[in-house]
Write a protein that holds these residues in place. Structure first.
Motif, PDB file in Angstrom:
ATOM      1  N   HIS A   7      42.120  46.476  29.107  1.00 11.17           N
ATOM      2  CA  HIS A   7      43.374  47.201  29.366  1.00 11.17           C
ATOM      3  C   HIS A   7      44.038  47.545  28.038  1.00 11.17           C
ATOM      4  CE1 HIS A   7      43.448  46.207  33.757  1.00 11.17           C
ATOM      5  NE2 HIS A   7      42.729  45.181  33.339  1.00 11.17           N
ATOM      6  N   GLU A  84      40.911  50.232  37.036  1.00  7.51           N
ATOM      7  CA  GLU A  84      40.512  49.115  37.827  1.00  7.51           C
ATOM      8  C   GLU A  84      40.928  49.346  39.273  1.00  7.51           C
ATOM      9  OE1 GLU A  84      41.820  45.427  36.138  1.00  7.51           O
ATOM     10  OE2 GLU A  84      41.005  44.222  37.762  1.00  7.51           O
ATOM     11  N   ASP A 194      38.433  41.967  29.599  1.00  6.78           N
ATOM     12  CA  ASP A 194      39.597  42.028  30.478  1.00  6.78           C
ATOM     13  C   ASP A 194      40.880  41.748  29.672  1.00  6.78           C
ATOM     14  OD1 ASP A 194      40.952  42.583  32.819  1.00  6.78           O
ATOM     15  OD2 ASP A 194      40.699  40.591  33.676  1.00  6.78           O
TER      16      ASP A 194
HETATM   17 MN    MN Z   1      41.435  43.837  34.580  1.00  6.38          MN
END
Ligand code: MN
Length: 248
Positions: A7, A84, A194
């Motif tokens: 992200h 996502e 992540d």
């Molecule tokens: Mn994620």
């Protein structure tokens, strides 16, 4: 380094995070949590040949942001990457299960319609229902299950459906995570951070910071790290090529 779920837009200083990833030569799939975050996040990657931006609507936000699905459909023409997206069966989200299912069904139908998309999927406490959705929607593209934490049976079902997997340091630090990784076909695995949610000893992982995942994979696979890296690069090449040819 390959970071297939990160992200970038949610780091305190996204520009600096991207600069560091670019300087390290990392390949990054920059996922977004809402359609309205997509264009600004894609702009961060301008001129960065190794960063791709994915269009997402995170399941934890589905009940707040389902109104952005029209925007999702409009933007879907501009990218081959979706994420996502997915389902989250955590207790605190259980009351929003119906809207999560509707949002994911809409997204999968849209992916079937345009064809040739790579989809980074969240499946926390919802692996079984996510897999049911994938199998009932047909040719959705190529699902990449991120940080998979379902059962071994669900994992085998995912493999049967042609899913890929992105695995990160937290997953490889846990015995249960390593057992799951050992069951994954080696030619369908990529690494991820992540970040900034994925952490290493409570410190957020930086984009492309997957070295602990490489050493974990090296251990699970009984392969030297340079062979693991080469295999992952080859996997990424094959994955991207698979949708490139479908796109023509
Ligand atoms: Mn994620």
């Amino acid at each position: 380094m390959i970071d297939f779920h990160c992200h970038l837009d949610l780091y305190p200083d996204p520009e600096a995070a991207i600069e560091a990833a670019a300087a390290a030569g990392s390949y990054v799939l920059s996922v977004t949590n809402t359609p309205s975050a997509f264009l600004g996040t894609a702009r961060l990657a301008l001129g960065r040949s190794r960063i791709r931006t994915a269009l997402g609507l995170h399941p934890a936000l589905a009940h707040k942001r389902w109104g952005e699905l029209d925007r999702f459909d409009a933007l879907l023409k501009t990218t081959r990457y979706v994420g996502e997206v997915g389902l989250d069966g955590s207790v605190e989200l259980r009351e929003h299960q119906a809207v999560q299912l509707e949002v994911l069904a809409h997204i999968l139908r849209s992916c079937v319609r345009v064809g040739g998309r790579i989809i980074s999927l969240h499946t926390r406490r919802a692996a079984g229902s996510t897999l049911d959705m994938l199998s009932s929607h047909g040719e959705v593209g190529i699902p990449v299950l991120h940080w998979f934490s379902g059962s071994a049976t669900e994992l085998r079902q995912a493999i049967g459906l042609g899913c890929w997997f992105s695995v990160g340091p937290p997953m490889l630090h846990s015995g249960r995570g390593r057992d799951l990784v050992a069951l994954m076909p080696r030619d369908c695995v990529l690494t991820e951070t992540d970040g900034p949610f994925g952490t290493d000893r409570r410190r957020p992982l930086q984009p492309g910071e997957v070295s602990a995942a490489l050493s974990g994979l090296s251990m699970v696979w009984g392969e030297p790290e340079d062979e693991v890296s080469a295999r992952l690069r080859e996997n990424l090449r094959r994955l991207v090529q698979a949708v490139d040819t479908k796109d023509s």
